[in-house]
Design an enzyme around this catalytic site. Structure first.
Site, short mmCIF file in Angstrom:
data_model
loop_
_atom_site.label_atom_id
_atom_site.label_comp_id
_atom_site.label_asym_id
_atom_site.label_seq_id
_atom_site.Cartn_x
_atom_site.Cartn_y
_atom_site.Cartn_z
N CYS A 27 0.87 -1.18 0.00
CA CYS A 27 0.00 0.00 0.00
C CYS A 27 0.90 1.23 0.00
CB CYS A 27 -0.96 -0.02 1.19
SG CYS A 27 -0.16 -0.16 2.80
N HIS A 552 32.04 -11.95 11.25
CA HIS A 552 31.35 -12.51 10.08
C HIS A 552 32.40 -12.68 8.98
CE1 HIS A 552 28.64 -12.89 6.67
NE2 HIS A 552 27.63 -13.02 7.51
#
Length: 630
Positions: A27, A552
């Site tokens: 929307c 990481h």
């Protein structure tokens, strides 16, 4: 690919991957997912993601609130997840519960129409404003006629437009849906045309008179131009017909015989039964609103004004929008839900007042864009990002909305256009004849909402959150330090230069990256291995001091599924700084096409006084990398 590619990837990942997506629409501000399993979606990660305002569970949808740029994000999500835009709203798993299904159908059919409908409403409002400023004679000019045609087209031919959108919702051929909508707009089908055939030849109980028949069955006339509910219900019936037609018609003949049966069955049934019944029920609903309104316009204005933002939070305001469209089409105006007009202005007034009292600089920086967005009628960024988390200001915005609603009710304001949002909505209240009294009422109402919301927030709300400086002063903290050592040998890369946006923008915390030159990995802190991914590409540590560190290794190396990694620790192990914990095959990772850039970030940065990354050019395993102040 668009500019929001990385954000789209992270969203897809955290809603459970593309295989967990059954359907997707959007929307003005939200991505509305239909997920196979909402429990595997990572709410916390999404809510804290840069570019995401918040996450909502409502009406059987998993709603990710983005902001005004949601169409661009939606396009990237569709492309990355392999969702075709014209199929994005189709899903195999409908929401549970009758109420959720109704809201889902209404929002699914009306959301795609909202943008053009608002644009058409603004044009109609502009035409009304010019009539007011230039006089009634302007209405007969060619300029007025053209503007009016542009503004009226969406509303007059609403069945055709909703035939297209509801066809998508009910998995019907979209052109067939448009043909059904066009038939409802056909001139000789309208009630006025049928009644012109002569005297009534019969009367149906409750439904009314009829003037002709179809195969001997009474054909009751109704006005379907500008209608909204009949086409949606007829398309739901058409979806059932198409489903059965595909079962019985041979595949090689389905191209034209399936639409043949859909049109031949659904349209007569729609015109003979569905249309008259839905028209009757719509009139009953409108009468109920009229009775409530006539009992107390002020009370109704207060109720709608107070509740509107609550409905917006859960996307339930869609249940009322069609009622306004129907009223405008039927009566030429709507006064049932106009108490909502001041709500968005109360919201932005509260945000404006909070701007002067907020201590959090990041939250304060969100206020100006939220105000601008709210002025244009889009308040989700203000609600989810600012007022709702603080609770009391949100309540003040509801009170401000109720105050504006009281003004609209007391002055019996009428909207003649279902169009513009926010400040553009003031022209909705100018009558087609150029009477601007309703516009002035709307301006008074929004002014009252602004004053009430702003004054309540300024006088009765204080930001009780503490800044880092206040914490240090009030609690007389003894400043402590910890040092995170480098887990790798290599070249230091500033956080902002990392090739992954989530790390580069600091979404996961402050820190830096390393371009490793050696495959040996050591522990960066004295503490515990709290997370060790099965793929071994990411390790989370909690230091004895409380500092949380994420290492990481490489970017997107999760795809390697552990190949090229050899672990010497397991989750739950205690480690010491410099302890050998992992070996990585740098050549293997590079040859597989992945970057070896390794982000090292402090994931609980917000709980610390300062995180100071090293400014060296290169670093060796075990050397000081990040200084922590807490």
């Amino acid at each position: 690919m668009g500019k929001y590619e990385q954000l789209a990837k992270e969203i897809i990942k955290n809603v459970g991957g593309k295989e967990n997506i059954n359907g997707l629409t959007h929307c003005i501000t939200r991505l509305r997912f239909r997920l196979k399993d909402e429990s595997i979606a990572n709410d916390d990660v999404l809510k804290n993601m840069d570019g995401v305002v918040t996450v909502m569970h409502s009406a059987g949808q998993y709603q990710v609130v983005i902001g005004n740029h949601v169409p661009a994000v939606y396009a990237d999500v569709c492309e990355i997840a392999g969702i075709q835009n014209d199929k994005a709203s189709e899903d195999s798993d409908s929401p549970k519960g009758a109420f959720n299904k109704i809201i889902d159908i209404i929002s699914g059919c009306f959301q795609p129409v909202l943008g053009p409908m608002c644009a058409a409403g603004i044009i109609k409002g502009l035409n009304a404003l010019l009539t007011f400023l230039l006089g009634a004679s302007f209405a007969t000019t060619g300029t007025s006629i053209v503007l009016n045609a542009i503004g009226d087209a969406v509303f007059f031919f609403m069945p055709i437009i909703l035939g297209f959108t509801s066809a998508k919702k009910f998995n019907v051929n979209q052109i067939t849906g448009m043909v059904i909508g066009a038939a409802l707009c056909y001139s000789t089908i309208q009630g006025s045309a049928l009644s012109a055939l002569g005297d009534a030849i019969g009367t149906l109980p409750i439904i009314g008179d009829y003037y002709t028949t179809f195969l001997g069955i009474p054909l009751v006339g109704a006005t379907y131009t500008s209608s909204v509910f009949p086409i949606v219900v007829i398309m739901a019936f058409a979806g059932v017909i198409q489903k059965y037609a595909k079962k019985f018609v041979p595949e090689m003949l389905q191209g034209f015989f399936v639409p043949f049966f859909v049109l031949l069955i659904s349209l007569p049934v729609g015109l003979l039964v569905i249309g008259p019944v839905i028209t009757f029920l719509t009139n009953v609903l409108n009468s109920a609103f009229t009775i409530i309104y006539e009992f107390s316009p002020i009370a109704m204005g207060i109720l709608v004004g107070f509740c509107w933002q609550l409905l917006v939070i859960f996307g339930l305001h869609w249940a009322l929008v069609p009622i306004m469209i129907v009223n405008v089409a039927t009566f030429g105006f709507d006064n049932a839900i106009q108490g909502m007009f001041g709500a968005s202005f109360a919201q932005i007034a509260v945000v404006a007042a909070m701007y002067f009292k907020l201590k959090d600089k990041k939250l304060k920086a969100l206020c100006p864009p939220a105000v601008i967005s709210g002025i244009c009628g889009v308040t989700e960024p203000a609600i989810y990002g600012i007022t709702l988390p603080k609770k009391t200001p949100f309540i003040f915005s509801l009170i401000g909305g109720a105050a504006g609603g009281a003004v609209m009710g007391a002055m019996k304001a009428k909207a003649y256009i279902s169009g513009g949002l926010g400040i553009f909505g003031v022209v909705n209240y100018i009558s087609p004849e150029g009477d601007a009294s309703g516009m002035w009422t709307s301006i008074i109402a929004l002014t009252v909402s602004v004053i009430v919301g702003f004054v309540l927030t300024i006088l009765f709300w204080n930001d009780d959150s503490e800044t880092v400086e206040e914490k240090k002063t009030e609690k007389k903290l003894e400043v402590k330090n910890d040092v995170v050592v480098s887990p790798l040998t290599g070249k230091i890369v500033p956080l902002s230069n990392l090739k992954d946006d989530a790390f580069a923008k600091g979404v996961l915390g402050n820190g830096l990256g390393i371009e490793p030159t050696s495959g040996k990995v050591v522990a960066p802190v004295d503490g515990t291995v709290t997370t060790l991914f099965p793929t071994l590409h990411a390790i989370g540590f909690t230091a004895d001091s409380g500092v949380e560190v994420l290492v990481h290794i490489g970017l997107d190396t999760v795809q390697l599924e552990g190949k090229g990694f050899t672990a010497h620790i397991k989750e739950g192990d205690k480690v010491k700084k410099g302890q050998h914990i992992l070996d990585i095959d740098l050549d293997f990772i590079k040859n597989a096409g992945y970057s070896t850039q390794t982000p090292i970030v402090i994931t609980n940065t917000a709980d610390l006084l300062d995180v100071i990354p090293s400014d060296k050019g290169e670093v060796k395993c075990g050397e000081e990398l990040i200084n922590i102040v807490f």
